[in-house]
Design an enzyme around this catalytic site. Structure first.
Site, PDB file in Angstrom:
ATOM      1  N   CYS A 241       0.840  -1.207   0.000  1.00 32.48           N
ATOM      2  CA  CYS A 241       0.000   0.000   0.000  1.00 32.48           C
ATOM      3  C   CYS A 241       0.872   1.254   0.000  1.00 32.48           C
ATOM      4  O   CYS A 241       1.338   1.674   1.056  1.00 32.48           O
ATOM      5  CB  CYS A 241      -0.931  -0.049   1.214  1.00 32.48           C
TER       6      CYS A 241
ATOM      7  N   CYS B 243      -0.529   4.197   2.079  1.00 32.31           N
ATOM      8  CA  CYS B 243      -0.448   4.011   3.532  1.00 32.31           C
ATOM      9  C   CYS B 243       0.971   4.181   4.068  1.00 32.31           C
ATOM     10  O   CYS B 243       1.185   4.811   5.101  1.00 32.31           O
ATOM     11  CB  CYS B 243      -0.909   2.611   3.913  1.00 32.31           C
ATOM     12  N   ASP B 244       1.942   3.604   3.376  1.00 28.60           N
ATOM     13  CA  ASP B 244       3.266   3.474   3.989  1.00 28.60           C
ATOM     14  C   ASP B 244       4.343   4.393   3.415  1.00 28.60           C
ATOM     15  O   ASP B 244       5.449   4.456   3.952  1.00 28.60           O
ATOM     16  CB  ASP B 244       3.733   2.009   3.886  1.00 28.60           C
TER      17      ASP B 244
HETATM   18  C1  LIG Z   1      -0.036  -3.331   4.030  1.00 28.10           C
HETATM   19  C2  LIG Z   1      -1.274  -2.483   4.135  1.00 28.10           C
HETATM   20  C3  LIG Z   1      -1.184  -1.278   4.786  1.00 28.10           C
HETATM   21  C4  LIG Z   1      -2.323  -0.498   4.896  1.00 28.10           C
HETATM   22  N1  LIG Z   1      -2.205   0.693   5.560  1.00 28.10           N
HETATM   23  C5  LIG Z   1      -3.303   1.465   5.713  1.00 28.10           C
HETATM   24  C6  LIG Z   1      -3.211   2.703   6.412  1.00 28.10           C
HETATM   25  O1  LIG Z   1      -2.130   3.096   6.882  1.00 28.10           O
HETATM   26  N2  LIG Z   1      -4.356   3.408   6.559  1.00 28.10           N
HETATM   27  C7  LIG Z   1      -5.551   3.025   6.046  1.00 28.10           C
HETATM   28  O2  LIG Z   1      -6.545   3.702   6.249  1.00 28.10           O
HETATM   29  N3  LIG Z   1      -5.661   1.866   5.354  1.00 28.10           N
HETATM   30  C8  LIG Z   1      -4.567   1.089   5.169  1.00 28.10           C
HETATM   31  N4  LIG Z   1      -4.661  -0.076   4.448  1.00 28.10           N
HETATM   32  C9  LIG Z   1      -5.969  -0.441   3.856  1.00 28.10           C
HETATM   33  C10 LIG Z   1      -6.903  -1.003   4.948  1.00 28.10           C
HETATM   34  O3  LIG Z   1      -6.193  -1.942   5.728  1.00 28.10           O
HETATM   35  C11 LIG Z   1      -8.131  -1.657   4.316  1.00 28.10           C
HETATM   36  O4  LIG Z   1      -8.810  -0.715   3.514  1.00 28.10           O
HETATM   37  C12 LIG Z   1      -9.089  -2.152   5.405  1.00 28.10           C
HETATM   38  O5  LIG Z   1      -8.437  -3.124   6.189  1.00 28.10           O
HETATM   39  C13 LIG Z   1     -10.357  -2.764   4.809  1.00 28.10           C
HETATM   40  O6  LIG Z   1     -11.120  -3.281   5.861  1.00 28.10           O
HETATM   41  P1  LIG Z   1     -12.195  -4.425   5.604  1.00 28.10           P
HETATM   42  O7  LIG Z   1     -12.810  -4.688   6.925  1.00 28.10           O
HETATM   43  O8  LIG Z   1     -13.060  -4.063   4.479  1.00 28.10           O
HETATM   44  O9  LIG Z   1     -11.356  -5.695   5.104  1.00 28.10           O
HETATM   45  P2  LIG Z   1     -10.147  -6.486   5.763  1.00 28.10           P
HETATM   46  O10 LIG Z   1      -9.308  -5.626   6.602  1.00 28.10           O
HETATM   47  O11 LIG Z   1      -9.510  -7.196   4.614  1.00 28.10           O
HETATM   48  O12 LIG Z   1     -10.842  -7.552   6.719  1.00 28.10           O
HETATM   49  C14 LIG Z   1     -11.487  -8.669   6.193  1.00 28.10           C
HETATM   50  C15 LIG Z   1     -11.646  -9.724   7.272  1.00 28.10           C
HETATM   51  O13 LIG Z   1     -12.388 -10.813   6.707  1.00 28.10           O
HETATM   52  C16 LIG Z   1     -11.735 -12.025   7.005  1.00 28.10           C
HETATM   53  N5  LIG Z   1     -12.051 -12.979   5.939  1.00 28.10           N
HETATM   54  C17 LIG Z   1     -11.613 -12.985   4.652  1.00 28.10           C
HETATM   55  N6  LIG Z   1     -12.155 -13.993   3.969  1.00 28.10           N
HETATM   56  C18 LIG Z   1     -12.978 -14.646   4.838  1.00 28.10           C
HETATM   57  C19 LIG Z   1     -13.809 -15.786   4.735  1.00 28.10           C
HETATM   58  N7  LIG Z   1     -13.950 -16.460   3.595  1.00 28.10           N
HETATM   59  N8  LIG Z   1     -14.461 -16.196   5.852  1.00 28.10           N
HETATM   60  C20 LIG Z   1     -14.354 -15.527   7.018  1.00 28.10           C
HETATM   61  N9  LIG Z   1     -13.570 -14.439   7.174  1.00 28.10           N
HETATM   62  C21 LIG Z   1     -12.895 -13.999   6.096  1.00 28.10           C
HETATM   63  C22 LIG Z   1     -10.272 -11.682   7.108  1.00 28.10           C
HETATM   64  O14 LIG Z   1      -9.618 -12.654   7.905  1.00 28.10           O
HETATM   65  C23 LIG Z   1     -10.336 -10.310   7.781  1.00 28.10           C
HETATM   66  O15 LIG Z   1     -10.400 -10.427   9.159  1.00 28.10           O
HETATM   67  C24 LIG Z   1      -3.549  -0.899   4.330  1.00 28.10           C
HETATM   68  C25 LIG Z   1      -3.638  -2.126   3.679  1.00 28.10           C
HETATM   69  C26 LIG Z   1      -2.517  -2.909   3.586  1.00 28.10           C
HETATM   70  C27 LIG Z   1      -2.630  -4.255   2.896  1.00 28.10           C
END
Ligand SMILES: Cc1cc2nc3c(=O)[nH]c(=O)nc-3n(C[C@H](O)[C@H](O)[C@H](O)COP(=O)(O)OP(=O)(O)OC[C@H]3O[C@@H](n4cnc5c(N)ncnc54)[C@H](O)[C@@H]3O)c2cc1C
Length: 330
Positions: free
Chosen positions: A149, A152-153
């Site tokens: 990302c 983000c970083d």
């Molecule tokens: C390296 C990195 C750094 C980042 N840094 C930032 C930052 O500094 N600031 C910022 O705002 N955003 C940042 N982001 C983006 C941010 O992390 C995401 O936008 C955010 O996490 C999305 O949240 P979400 O709940 O939609 O999905 P996710 O965080 O992806 O959560 C999904 C959840 O669903 C679970 N899951 C997946 N498939 C299944 C399944 N089949 N059955 C049951 N559970 C399942 C996973 O285990 C997880 O717990 C970063 C992303 C990355 C990869």
């Protein structure tokens, strides 16, 4: 029978749970892990009100609040979602049509371990996963120089050298963005042309800070405690060399797995679940939020906001449109 099952315990799912529980809905969260992608950022600085902290710490707070308000949480991978139609209820239908309506709108969630759980409404918040390169050192240095990302970083690499890997819009834009902060940027791509907008490619060519490393693939990440470089190979000449960098941004796209819900909800060409501005999917009683949807600028705060909207809309739906005051102007 749960009122609502939330699939995914990232920012979207945990926030949705806080809202559904505060509405006294019997809520179950099923997730592979707690925290999701936010856990991967060692330094989240753009989640308002908390100050900079490790992503894991922030997500722990989300979890504690969701559990504190009464959410149940089980760990597991969901691989099946279906309508749970009960035959005896159907035979009841002639006498009591309202029974059928309720049953028609209930869902059965299946886990990889064979367990199943039933609910009246479903919130899909299971995110998306950045594609990985599958090379040596990539996993070891994730969060210690390897990132998926740029937005983000990047601030961690002020006046340092970075490599961006990929050939699409996000990689090209990532390289351009990196050049505003980093000292030197290598853009590594396995082909000799980019799959990005012409205007963006033009900017790339005119940017002296960015060195293009074309027809090349990364072989391994080099380092001790943190990233010190990346070994690359030119796929035409087979020449190998090391790029000395402090950071490596892998921008080769994301994987969304909506295979087990596509018979119920509409998805777009990227397989993201299509939602309206309140998190309604194409199927009544199924809501979605966060990175699993086409929402732009995938960020933690955005996922959290969408999770709250989906939860309030879910509550409104479960209460036949009578619940949830939607804004403060009413
Ligand atoms: C390296 C990195 C750094 C980042 N840094 C930032 C930052 O500094 N600031 C910022 O705002 N955003 C940042 N982001 C983006 C941010 O992390 C995401 O936008 C955010 O996490 C999305 O949240 P979400 O709940 O939609 O999905 P996710 O965080 O992806 O959560 C999904 C959840 O669903 C679970 N899951 C997946 N498939 C299944 C399944 N089949 N059955 C049951 N559970 C399942 C996973 O285990 C997880 O717990 C970063 C992303 C990355 C990869």
């Amino acid at each position: 029978m749960y009122d609502v099952i939330i699939v995914g315990a990232g920012a979207a799912g945990l926030t949705a749970a806080i809202y559904t529980c505060r509405k006294k809905l019997k809520t179950l969260i099923v997730s592979i892990d707690v925290g999701g992608q936010t856990n991967l950022t060692s330094h989240i600085e753009n989640y308002p009100g908390t100050g900079a902290m490790h992503g894991i710490e922030l997500m722990r707070k989300f979890q504690n609040e969701a559990i504190g308000f009464g959410a149940e949480l089980i760990m597991g991978k969901v691989n099946k979602v279906d309508m749970s139609v009960n035959r005896s209820a159907i035979s009841d239908h002639a006498q009591k049509p309202q029974v059928f309506d309720k049953i028609e709108n209930s869902f059965r969630v299946g886990l990889a371990n064979g367990e199943t759980y039933d609910c009246k409404a479903l919130i899909l918040a299971y995110g998306k996963v950045p594609k990985s390169l599958g090379i040596e050192g990539e996993e070891k240095f994730m969060g210690r120089g390897v990132s998926t990302c740029v937005t983000c970083d990047l601030p961690l690499y002020k006046n340092r050298d970075v490599a961006v890997i990929g050939g699409g819009n996000s990689a090209v834009e990532g390289a351009l963005e990196s050049s505003t902060i980093a000292r030197k940027v290598y853009l590594l791509h396995r082909r000799d042309s980019f799959r990005a907008d012409e205007v963006t490619i033009e900017k790339l060519k005119n940017n002296a800070q960015i060195e293009l490393v074309l027809n090349s693939i990364p072989l391994k990440v080099i380092g001790d405690k943190n990233v010190e470089g990346v070994e690359v190979e030119n796929i035409i000449t087979k020449e190998k060399k090391e790029l000395k960098v402090d950071g490596i941004f892998i921008e080769i796209g994301y994987i969304v797995d909506t295979s087990f819900v596509q018979h119920l909800v509409k998805v777009n060409e990227r397989k993201e679940i299509i939602v309206d501005d309140r998190g309604n999917t194409s199927h009544p009683g199924i809501f979605a939020a966060g990175d699993i949807t086409p929402v732009p600028f995938k960020q933690t705060v955005i996922a959290a906001g969408d999770g709250s909207k989906a939860a309030l809309e879910c509550y409104r739906w479960l209460t036949g449109g009578k619940g949830a005051v939607l804004d403060w102007t009413h």
